[in-house]
Design an enzyme around this catalytic site. Structure first.
Site, mmCIF file in Angstrom:
data_model
loop_
_atom_site.group_PDB
_atom_site.id
_atom_site.type_symbol
_atom_site.label_atom_id
_atom_site.label_comp_id
_atom_site.label_asym_id
_atom_site.label_seq_id
_atom_site.Cartn_x
_atom_site.Cartn_y
_atom_site.Cartn_z
ATOM 1 C CB ALA A 242 -0.924 -0.006 1.218
ATOM 2 C CG ASP A 243 5.325 3.057 0.938
ATOM 3 O OD1 ASP A 243 5.316 3.620 2.037
ATOM 4 O OD2 ASP A 243 6.049 3.406 -0.014
ATOM 5 C CB ILE A 244 2.491 6.349 -2.399
ATOM 6 C CG1 ILE A 244 1.020 6.360 -2.012
ATOM 7 C CG2 ILE A 244 2.711 7.146 -3.681
ATOM 8 C CD1 ILE A 244 0.475 7.736 -1.664
ATOM 9 C CD1 TRP A 284 9.928 3.586 -0.606
ATOM 10 C CD2 TRP A 284 10.730 2.238 0.991
ATOM 11 N NE1 TRP A 284 8.867 3.134 0.160
ATOM 12 C CE2 TRP A 284 9.323 2.314 1.134
ATOM 13 C CE3 TRP A 284 11.453 1.440 1.902
ATOM 14 C CZ2 TRP A 284 8.624 1.637 2.143
ATOM 15 C CZ3 TRP A 284 10.766 0.771 2.903
ATOM 16 C CH2 TRP A 284 9.369 0.858 3.013
#
Length: 288
Positions: A242-244, A284
Protein backbone atom coordinates in the site's frame (compact mmCIF):
# COMPACT_ATOMS: atom_id res chain seq x y z
CA UNK A 1 34.01 8.89 27.95
CA UNK A 2 34.36 5.54 26.20
CA UNK A 3 35.45 4.57 22.70
CA UNK A 4 35.24 1.30 20.76
CA UNK A 5 36.40 0.25 17.30
CA UNK A 6 34.03 -2.04 15.41
CA UNK A 7 34.60 -4.07 12.24
CA UNK A 8 31.53 -5.08 10.23
CA UNK A 9 31.22 -7.88 7.69
CA UNK A 10 31.27 -6.40 4.16
CA UNK A 11 29.63 -5.12 2.09
CA UNK A 12 28.34 -2.24 4.22
CA UNK A 13 28.01 1.22 2.66
CA UNK A 14 27.80 3.79 5.43
CA UNK A 15 27.66 6.68 2.97
CA UNK A 16 24.37 5.24 1.67
CA UNK A 17 23.20 5.04 5.29
CA UNK A 18 23.96 8.73 5.79
CA UNK A 19 22.19 9.58 2.51
CA UNK A 20 18.98 7.96 3.72
CA UNK A 21 19.25 9.29 7.28
CA UNK A 22 19.72 12.82 5.94
CA UNK A 23 16.10 12.77 4.73
CA UNK A 24 15.15 13.23 8.39
CA UNK A 25 16.05 16.79 9.52
CA UNK A 26 16.12 15.69 13.16
CA UNK A 27 19.14 13.45 12.72
CA UNK A 28 22.48 15.05 13.58
CA UNK A 29 24.97 13.84 10.95
CA UNK A 30 27.94 15.02 8.95
CA UNK A 31 28.44 13.46 5.53
CA UNK A 32 31.92 14.94 5.09
CA UNK A 33 33.12 13.52 8.41
CA UNK A 34 31.04 10.35 7.79
CA UNK A 35 29.53 10.48 11.26
CA UNK A 36 26.13 10.41 12.92
CA UNK A 37 24.89 10.93 16.47
CA UNK A 38 22.49 8.21 17.59
CA UNK A 39 20.09 9.10 20.45
CA UNK A 40 18.22 6.42 22.39
CA UNK A 41 17.30 5.30 25.90
CA UNK A 42 18.78 2.63 28.15
CA UNK A 43 16.81 1.99 31.37
CA UNK A 44 14.90 5.22 30.67
CA UNK A 45 18.17 7.18 30.63
CA UNK A 46 18.73 9.24 27.46
CA UNK A 47 22.05 8.65 25.70
CA UNK A 48 23.70 10.05 22.59
CA UNK A 49 26.38 7.91 20.93
CA UNK A 50 28.57 9.10 18.05
CA UNK A 51 29.34 6.70 15.20
CA UNK A 52 32.10 7.57 12.72
CA UNK A 53 33.04 5.49 9.69
CA UNK A 54 36.76 4.92 9.20
CA UNK A 55 36.67 2.25 6.51
CA UNK A 56 35.10 1.50 3.13
CA UNK A 57 32.18 -0.52 1.78
CA UNK A 58 34.48 -3.53 1.37
CA UNK A 59 36.34 -2.95 4.64
CA UNK A 60 33.78 -1.34 6.95
CA UNK A 61 35.21 -0.07 10.24
CA UNK A 62 33.68 2.30 12.78
CA UNK A 63 34.67 4.24 15.87
CA UNK A 64 31.85 4.46 18.41
CA UNK A 65 32.00 7.00 21.26
CA UNK A 66 29.82 7.76 24.25
CA UNK A 67 29.94 9.41 27.66
CA UNK A 68 28.32 6.95 30.10
CA UNK A 69 31.09 4.40 30.59
CA UNK A 70 28.93 2.16 32.79
CA UNK A 71 26.47 1.74 29.91
CA UNK A 72 29.04 1.33 27.13
CA UNK A 73 28.38 -2.36 26.39
CA UNK A 74 24.61 -1.91 26.28
CA UNK A 75 24.99 1.22 24.18
CA UNK A 76 27.26 -0.58 21.72
CA UNK A 77 24.76 -3.43 21.41
CA UNK A 78 21.97 -0.94 20.78
CA UNK A 79 23.95 0.90 18.09
CA UNK A 80 24.87 -2.41 16.45
CA UNK A 81 21.18 -3.37 16.38
CA UNK A 82 20.01 -0.01 15.03
CA UNK A 83 22.64 0.03 12.27
CA UNK A 84 22.13 -3.71 11.62
CA UNK A 85 25.83 -4.50 11.83
CA UNK A 86 25.07 -8.16 12.57
CA UNK A 87 23.12 -8.76 9.32
CA UNK A 88 25.34 -10.29 6.57
CA UNK A 89 24.45 -8.32 3.45
CA UNK A 90 26.57 -10.42 1.08
CA UNK A 91 24.05 -13.27 1.17
CA UNK A 92 21.18 -10.87 0.50
CA UNK A 93 23.11 -9.17 -2.32
CA UNK A 94 23.81 -12.52 -4.01
CA UNK A 95 20.12 -13.42 -3.82
CA UNK A 96 18.99 -10.25 -5.59
CA UNK A 97 21.61 -10.50 -8.32
CA UNK A 98 19.44 -13.32 -9.69
CA UNK A 99 16.28 -11.16 -9.82
CA UNK A 100 14.76 -8.18 -11.64
CA UNK A 101 16.24 -5.93 -8.94
CA UNK A 102 19.80 -6.82 -9.96
CA UNK A 103 20.71 -3.36 -11.28
CA UNK A 104 19.28 -1.55 -8.23
CA UNK A 105 21.20 -3.83 -5.87
CA UNK A 106 24.42 -3.29 -7.81
CA UNK A 107 23.94 0.49 -7.65
CA UNK A 108 23.11 0.51 -3.93
CA UNK A 109 25.39 -2.36 -2.91
CA UNK A 110 25.89 -2.70 0.83
CA UNK A 111 22.92 -0.56 1.89
CA UNK A 112 21.58 -1.95 5.19
CA UNK A 113 18.07 -1.72 6.61
CA UNK A 114 18.83 0.85 9.33
CA UNK A 115 16.24 0.99 12.12
CA UNK A 116 14.65 3.99 13.76
CA UNK A 117 16.49 4.84 16.96
CA UNK A 118 13.69 3.68 19.29
CA UNK A 119 10.52 1.52 18.86
CA UNK A 120 8.22 4.08 20.52
CA UNK A 121 9.62 6.91 18.39
CA UNK A 122 9.19 4.69 15.31
CA UNK A 123 5.53 4.07 16.10
CA UNK A 124 4.87 7.77 16.73
CA UNK A 125 6.64 8.70 13.51
CA UNK A 126 4.59 6.18 11.54
CA UNK A 127 1.33 7.53 12.98
CA UNK A 128 2.38 11.13 12.30
CA UNK A 129 3.42 10.30 8.72
CA UNK A 130 0.13 8.64 7.80
CA UNK A 131 -1.42 10.23 4.69
CA UNK A 132 1.01 13.16 4.60
CA UNK A 133 3.56 14.13 1.97
CA UNK A 134 7.10 13.40 3.10
CA UNK A 135 8.22 17.02 3.54
CA UNK A 136 5.39 17.99 5.87
CA UNK A 137 5.53 14.60 7.62
CA UNK A 138 9.13 15.21 8.68
CA UNK A 139 8.33 18.83 9.57
CA UNK A 140 5.55 17.66 11.89
CA UNK A 141 7.74 14.93 13.42
CA UNK A 142 10.50 17.48 14.04
CA UNK A 143 8.08 19.82 15.79
CA UNK A 144 6.86 16.94 17.92
CA UNK A 145 10.36 15.94 19.04
CA UNK A 146 11.79 19.42 19.53
CA UNK A 147 8.73 20.54 21.52
CA UNK A 148 8.43 17.54 23.83
CA UNK A 149 11.81 15.81 23.62
CA UNK A 150 15.15 16.59 25.23
CA UNK A 151 18.26 18.18 23.70
CA UNK A 152 21.60 16.66 24.70
CA UNK A 153 24.78 18.28 23.35
CA UNK A 154 22.90 19.67 20.36
CA UNK A 155 21.17 16.38 19.53
CA UNK A 156 17.45 15.86 20.03
CA UNK A 157 16.27 12.78 21.94
CA UNK A 158 12.63 11.85 21.32
CA UNK A 159 10.10 12.12 24.17
CA UNK A 160 8.86 9.20 26.27
CA UNK A 161 5.27 7.91 26.13
CA UNK A 162 4.61 8.95 29.72
CA UNK A 163 5.08 12.60 28.75
CA UNK A 164 2.98 12.43 25.58
CA UNK A 165 0.20 10.59 27.44
CA UNK A 166 -0.32 13.70 29.58
CA UNK A 167 -0.80 16.05 26.62
CA UNK A 168 -4.10 17.41 25.37
CA UNK A 169 -5.28 17.42 21.78
CA UNK A 170 -4.89 21.20 21.83
CA UNK A 171 -1.17 20.82 22.68
CA UNK A 172 -0.61 18.98 19.41
CA UNK A 173 -3.05 21.08 17.40
CA UNK A 174 -0.72 24.02 18.09
CA UNK A 175 1.94 22.15 16.07
CA UNK A 176 -0.53 21.71 13.15
CA UNK A 177 -1.58 18.16 13.98
CA UNK A 178 -5.10 17.31 12.89
CA UNK A 179 -7.45 16.64 15.78
CA UNK A 180 -7.77 12.99 14.84
CA UNK A 181 -4.01 12.44 14.51
CA UNK A 182 -3.44 14.16 17.86
CA UNK A 183 -5.90 11.74 19.45
CA UNK A 184 -4.12 8.75 17.92
CA UNK A 185 -0.71 9.88 19.20
CA UNK A 186 -1.95 10.64 22.72
CA UNK A 187 -4.21 7.59 23.09
CA UNK A 188 -1.51 5.19 21.83
CA UNK A 189 0.99 6.76 24.22
CA UNK A 190 -1.47 6.29 27.07
CA UNK A 191 -1.75 2.57 26.27
CA UNK A 192 2.06 2.23 26.24
CA UNK A 193 2.54 4.29 29.41
CA UNK A 194 -0.08 2.18 31.20
CA UNK A 195 1.56 -1.08 30.11
CA UNK A 196 -1.47 -2.14 28.06
CA UNK A 197 0.68 -2.14 24.90
CA UNK A 198 4.25 -3.29 25.53
CA UNK A 199 6.37 -2.65 22.45
CA UNK A 200 9.29 -4.77 23.67
CA UNK A 201 7.00 -7.80 23.84
CA UNK A 202 6.39 -7.52 20.09
CA UNK A 203 9.97 -8.69 19.47
CA UNK A 204 8.91 -12.26 20.31
CA UNK A 205 5.80 -12.28 18.10
CA UNK A 206 5.51 -13.30 14.46
CA UNK A 207 4.93 -10.66 11.79
CA UNK A 208 1.23 -11.57 11.64
CA UNK A 209 0.89 -11.44 15.42
CA UNK A 210 2.53 -7.99 15.55
CA UNK A 211 0.19 -6.66 12.85
CA UNK A 212 -2.85 -8.17 14.59
CA UNK A 213 -1.79 -6.60 17.90
CA UNK A 214 -1.14 -3.13 16.51
CA UNK A 215 -4.18 -2.77 14.23
CA UNK A 216 -6.43 -3.23 17.28
CA UNK A 217 -5.19 0.19 18.43
CA UNK A 218 -7.31 3.06 17.15
CA UNK A 219 -5.46 4.97 14.47
CA UNK A 220 -3.06 2.18 13.51
CA UNK A 221 -3.67 0.43 10.20
CA UNK A 222 -1.75 -2.20 8.30
CA UNK A 223 0.60 0.34 6.64
CA UNK A 224 1.72 1.66 10.04
CA UNK A 225 2.06 -1.85 11.49
CA UNK A 226 4.17 -3.00 8.53
CA UNK A 227 6.43 0.04 8.80
CA UNK A 228 6.85 -0.68 12.51
CA UNK A 229 7.90 -4.23 11.65
CA UNK A 230 10.42 -2.87 9.16
CA UNK A 231 11.93 0.07 10.99
CA UNK A 232 11.46 -0.80 14.66
CA UNK A 233 11.91 -4.58 14.63
CA UNK A 234 14.01 -5.00 11.48
CA UNK A 235 11.96 -7.89 10.13
CA UNK A 236 13.51 -9.08 6.83
CA UNK A 237 10.47 -10.12 4.78
CA UNK A 238 8.02 -7.18 4.70
CA UNK A 239 6.61 -5.70 1.51
CA UNK A 240 4.12 -2.86 2.21
CA UNK A 241 2.23 -2.90 -1.07
CA UNK A 242 0.00 0.00 0.00
CA UNK A 243 3.04 2.28 0.21
CA UNK A 244 2.97 4.89 -2.56
CA UNK A 245 6.77 4.90 -2.85
CA UNK A 246 6.85 1.15 -3.45
CA UNK A 247 4.09 1.49 -6.05
CA UNK A 248 5.94 4.28 -7.87
CA UNK A 249 9.25 2.40 -7.78
CA UNK A 250 7.70 -0.71 -9.35
CA UNK A 251 6.04 1.44 -12.00
CA UNK A 252 9.45 2.90 -12.82
CA UNK A 253 11.26 -0.46 -12.67
CA UNK A 254 8.97 -2.13 -15.18
CA UNK A 255 8.23 0.99 -17.28
CA UNK A 256 4.51 0.69 -16.62
CA UNK A 257 1.91 3.21 -17.77
CA UNK A 258 0.02 2.97 -14.47
CA UNK A 259 0.57 1.58 -10.99
CA UNK A 260 0.34 -2.17 -10.54
CA UNK A 261 -2.51 -3.93 -8.78
CA UNK A 262 -1.74 -5.72 -5.53
CA UNK A 263 -2.02 -9.02 -7.43
CA UNK A 264 0.62 -7.88 -9.93
CA UNK A 265 2.88 -6.62 -7.15
CA UNK A 266 2.57 -9.93 -5.34
CA UNK A 267 3.60 -11.73 -8.52
CA UNK A 268 6.58 -9.42 -9.11
CA UNK A 269 7.74 -9.86 -5.51
CA UNK A 270 7.71 -13.66 -5.26
CA UNK A 271 11.37 -14.07 -6.39
CA UNK A 272 12.43 -11.48 -3.79
CA UNK A 273 11.45 -13.60 -0.80
CA UNK A 274 12.65 -14.17 1.93
CA UNK A 275 14.17 -10.67 1.80
CA UNK A 276 11.19 -8.53 0.86
CA UNK A 277 12.21 -5.84 3.34
CA UNK A 278 15.44 -5.31 1.41
CA UNK A 279 13.51 -5.24 -1.87
CA UNK A 280 11.34 -2.52 -0.30
CA UNK A 281 14.35 -0.55 0.90
CA UNK A 282 16.19 -0.69 -2.41
CA UNK A 283 13.04 0.16 -4.37
CA UNK A 284 12.60 3.24 -2.17
CA UNK A 285 16.25 4.12 -2.74
CA UNK A 286 15.76 3.83 -6.51
CA UNK A 287 13.35 6.80 -6.54
CA UNK A 288 14.71 8.94 -3.68
Amino acid sequence: MWEKTVHVQPPYNFDRVLDRLSINPLIDLNKDERSVKVPFYIKNEPLVVTVKATGTTENPNFVVKGTQTDLSEQALQQVSHILQWDVPLDKIQDHFLQTDLRDIFIEHRGTPLVLDFDPYYCLMKCIIHQQLNMTFAYTLTSRFVTTFGEEIDGTWVHPRPEKIAKLTVEDLRELQFSGRKAEYVIDTSKLIAAGELTLNDLNTKTDTEVIDTLVKVRGIGKWTAENFLLFALGRPNLFPMADIGIQNAIKKLYNLEKKSSYEQMEEYSKPWEPYLSYASLYLWRSIE
